[in-house]
Design an enzyme around this catalytic site. Structure first.
Site, PDB file in Angstrom:
ATOM      1  N   ASP A 531       0.826  -1.206   0.000  1.00 42.06           N
ATOM      2  CA  ASP A 531       0.000   0.000   0.000  1.00 42.06           C
ATOM      3  C   ASP A 531       0.860   1.256   0.000  1.00 42.06           C
ATOM      4  O   ASP A 531       0.562   2.240  -0.683  1.00 42.06           O
ATOM      5  CB  ASP A 531      -0.919   0.005   1.216  1.00 42.06           C
ATOM      6  N   HIS A 532       1.918   1.248   0.794  1.00 43.08           N
ATOM      7  CA  HIS A 532       2.811   2.404   0.838  1.00 43.08           C
ATOM      8  C   HIS A 532       3.504   2.607  -0.510  1.00 43.08           C
ATOM      9  O   HIS A 532       3.631   3.737  -0.993  1.00 43.08           O
ATOM     10  CB  HIS A 532       3.864   2.215   1.930  1.00 43.08           C
TER      11      HIS A 532
END
Length: 746
Positions: A531-532
């Protein structure tokens, strides 16, 4: 849309690349975005390039860089001629990116102060282990020790066993992604001020800022996250064995579809377990999985909108049909004539970007002098969970007005807005509610899109088009609009409608397979790393498109694949330089470990002196690197016995004082008290809309001008409805009340 080795988003930008090893990815990303990149590499004996940051660049990275048309020159920075060559290039360049240890370039007259005196427009990006300031700025580092000190390793692996490093050079890759974002922020600032600046990026901060649940749970609920093997922190995901390979499975919040599927197969889950016992549900799924193939279950689960995935090996990605049909891989011949295949550095396709350059004005929504790079940029944010919100959080930190669109029609939304997790990833944003199931709600969204610079969404590909808000429609109404679709797999290809969360992406990208103990089963990260990564690529794409719009006056459509974002960092392989010793060693105290890495014979001698075992420095089994690699087991036993009598902090500081790479494996509590992070002001107090402050990570991107600000926390549900609908769209309060009553603004 057709993927090519280069886009034109950053056409006209000249970048000098002084990075080492995996830092070459930085220059490659910039080149693929359209910049002209001149890479300077060291002639033999150039001390400045000899740091540990990334070791030697691999053949695939060099070949991939060459495919973008990047220029490579060899220089000797220890010579007057080499330094003059850098000065000459920097005098007319836009940016310089470097990964030297702090102080080295200053010592040879090539620091930011000296270069910017000759070229005030120059932007310098420095990516180092600990940043340009603080008590540990001169410590040596490598991917392993940064992963330990930044918090990645403590939550990755199995309880009671050594912490694990993520597969690949992910700490260094994060530094590159944050570094490119920092460069683009400085570029936007320069378009307003005419002056360049120094961008300071710390790898330790990059890792600590990309830990998903770890810091929100600690600062929000005082929970210190621990290693849970293959099970996700919230128990929703786990890895099970199928007939042919492992499979990532999930237990959804709404389990009716899953329960019906299993029941149809004669494996019903009782209602009690269905609601209250995910362990029982996993056990039932595990029995089903052992007799099936992983891909068969993957396809069936995806038809039911369940984010399951087979655990793929990194070397399988090159044959992946989804990646190949989207043109993700490139190829070329190395110096020996062998064909080398390499992954793309950009996980998105771009359309609407003109090839010619014409004048275009800036698009500002505020008056007066701007302090932050993105002041005046308005972003309409339809994203959810973390990947999208992470992208828009970074831009909000640097001045963008982010309007987050939510709806009370989604169960649990109001409660979710009060969690520390939501507050972390949505600070600094404004919040509105819209019912997109009603035509009037879609009309209001369209009006807001016309007033925005950027629209970003993370829906499946068909959603915006079904609402009549797709790119083809909106560009007719607003040609300078930048739209980002950051779906799980992109808008094309056979997997375009499949669903995924971070663990799904880990499994498919090879990250889960590679993150394991020797001869053990795949475990994957203990947090949603993907996600990052996707969020950082998305913010990068937005800012590059904004720079293109500043020059051309035209918008763009960016089709980002979160799957490709992670594959860009895993398909390259695990290319850490050979080091021995290289691992984590148990220290005194419960659950305490220290990572140690030795890269050459001189460092080995220093390690022996610190341990009080100088006689080992010329031991035939350990004196040379090759012999140390062959005798790892015996070597680890010796070091483990020494480290076991000391605390992790004692091992780390003694070795760092001797110039040996070492880093304590830090948990959330350790990060909160880390002297380097605190000295650099990494943690910030952000005002909470519910009252009081919440401690959060700040940002690893440090600009010497236009620093990030954190004026307020995340919005409550619909908190800014009046500001947006009355203030921006011109509704009266009576009209707003009527829309609320009729469930349009809801």
């Amino acid at each position: 849309m057709v993927r090519s080795a280069r886009s034109s988003l950053l056409s006209g930008l000249h970048v000098i690349d002084l990075t080492a090893g995996r830092g070459l990815l930085c220059g490659r990303i910039l080149a693929e975005l359209g910049a002209r990149v001149t890479r300077l590499e060291a002639s033999s004996g150039c001390a400045g390039f000899g740091h540990i940051w990334g070791g030697g660049a691999s053949n695939h990275l060099r070949l991939a860089f060459a495919s973008t048309g990047g220029l490579v020159e060899v220089v000797d920075l220890e010579s007057a001629g080499g330094r003059r060559a850098v000065e000459r290039l920097a005098a007319s360049a836009d940016c310089l990116v470097e990964t030297f240890r702090p102080g080295y370039l200053e010592s040879i007259g090539l620091g930011f102060a000296a270069l910017s005196a000759a070229n005030p427009r120059l932007i310098m990006v420095s990516i180092t282990g600990f940043g340009q300031s603080g008590p540990r700025r001169d410590w040596v580092s490598c991917n392993l020790t940064i992963a330990a000190l930044g918090g990645q390793m403590h939550v990755t692996g199995e309880s009671g066993r050594p912490p694990l490093k993520l597969y690949g050079d992910q700490a260094e890759h994060l530094g590159v992604l944050f570094g490119v974002n920092g460069l683009l922020l400085a570029l936007h600032q320069r378009s307003r001020t005419g002056r360049g600046q120094h961008v300071d990026v710390s790898l330790q901060e990059c890792v600590a800022a990309a830990l998903d649940h770890v810091l929100p749970r600690y600062f929000g609920d005082l929970v210190v996250a621990q290693r849970q093997g293959s099970r996700s922190w919230n128990g929703a995901f786990d890895i099970l064995r199928c007939r042919d390979r492992h499979l990532l499975v999930s237990i959804p919040g709404e389990r009716q579809v899953l329960a019906e599927w299993l029941a149809a197969d004669g494996m019903a889950i009782g209602q009690k377990y269905q609601i209250n016992n995910p362990d029982r549900a996993m056990s039932v799924i595990g029995r089903r999985a052992r007799g099936r193939t992983a891909f068969g279950l993957f396809r069936k689960a995806q038809l039911l909108r369940l984010p399951w995935a087979p655990v793929l090996r990194p070397d399988e990605l090159v044959k992946n049909r989804q990646l190949r049909l989207r043109g993700f891989f490139g190829s070329g011949r190395d110096g020996g004539g062998q064909v080398v295949t390499f992954p793309g550095a950009l996980p998105f396709l771009i359309s609407g970007v003109p090839s010619s350059i014409k004048g275009g004005g800036s698009h500002l929504h505020c008056a007066g002098v701007t302090r932050l790079p993105l002041n005046g940029i308005r972003i309409l944010d339809f994203t959810w969970v973390m990947a999208g919100p992470y992208a828009t959080r970074l831009m909000a930190d640097f001045g963008a007005e982010v309007i987050k669109v939510q709806s009370r029609r989604v169960p649990g939304t109001e409660a979710a807005n009060r969690t520390a997790y939501f507050k972390y990833w949505n600070r600094g944003k404004k919040g509105i509610t819209l019912n997109m199931s009603q035509p009037e709600g879609i009309t209001l969204a369209r009006r807001l899109m016309r007033l925005s610079d950027v629209v970003i969404e993370s829906f499946s590909p068909r959603v915006m088009d079904n609402w009549g808000l797709g790119w083809d429609t909106m560009r007719q109404e607003k040609p300078d609009l930048i739209t980002v679709s950051m779906s799980a797999f992109g808008r094309t290809g056979p997997w375009r409608n499949y669903v995924a969360y971070g663990p799904t992406i880990h499994a498919l990208s090879g990250l889960t397979y590679g993150t394991r103990y020797a001869r053990g089963r795949p475990l994957g990260p203990g947090f949603a790393f993907a996600d990052h990564v996707a969020g950082l690529y998305a913010s990068m794409a937005v800012m590059a498109a904004l720079e293109n719009r500043r020059r051309t006056g035209r918008g763009a459509f960016i089709d980002l694949s979160q799957f490709e974002a992670m594959c860009a960092l895993t398909a390259a392989g695990d290319e850490n330089p050979v080091a021995a010793p290289c691992g984590v060693y148990r220290c005194r105290g419960e659950g305490r470990w220290c990572a140690i890495a030795v890269f050459d014979d001189d460092e080995w001698c220093r390690l022996c002196r610190v341990m009080g075992m100088s006689h080992l420095s010329d031991h035939p089994g350990f004196a040379k690197a090759k012999s140390r690699v062959r005798n790892r087991a015996g070597l680890d036993g010796i070091i483990g016995e020494w480290a076991g009598g000391l605390t992790a902090e004692e091992v780390m500081t003694r070795l760092q004082d001797a110039g040996v790479c070492a880093g304590a494996v830090q948990d959330a509590r350790d990060l909160a008290g880390d002297e380097q992070l605190r000295a650099r002001g990494f943690f910030v107090n952000v005002a909470d809309s519910g009252g009081g402050d919440l401690v959060m990570d700040g940002t690893p991107v440090r600009l010497s001008s236009g620093r990030a600000l954190f004026p307020h926390g995340a919005p409550e549900l619909g908190e800014h409805n009046e500001y947006v609908f009355c203030g921006l769209l011109g509704m009266s309060r009576e009209e707003l009340a009527d829309c609320v009553k009729r469930g349009i603004i809801y």
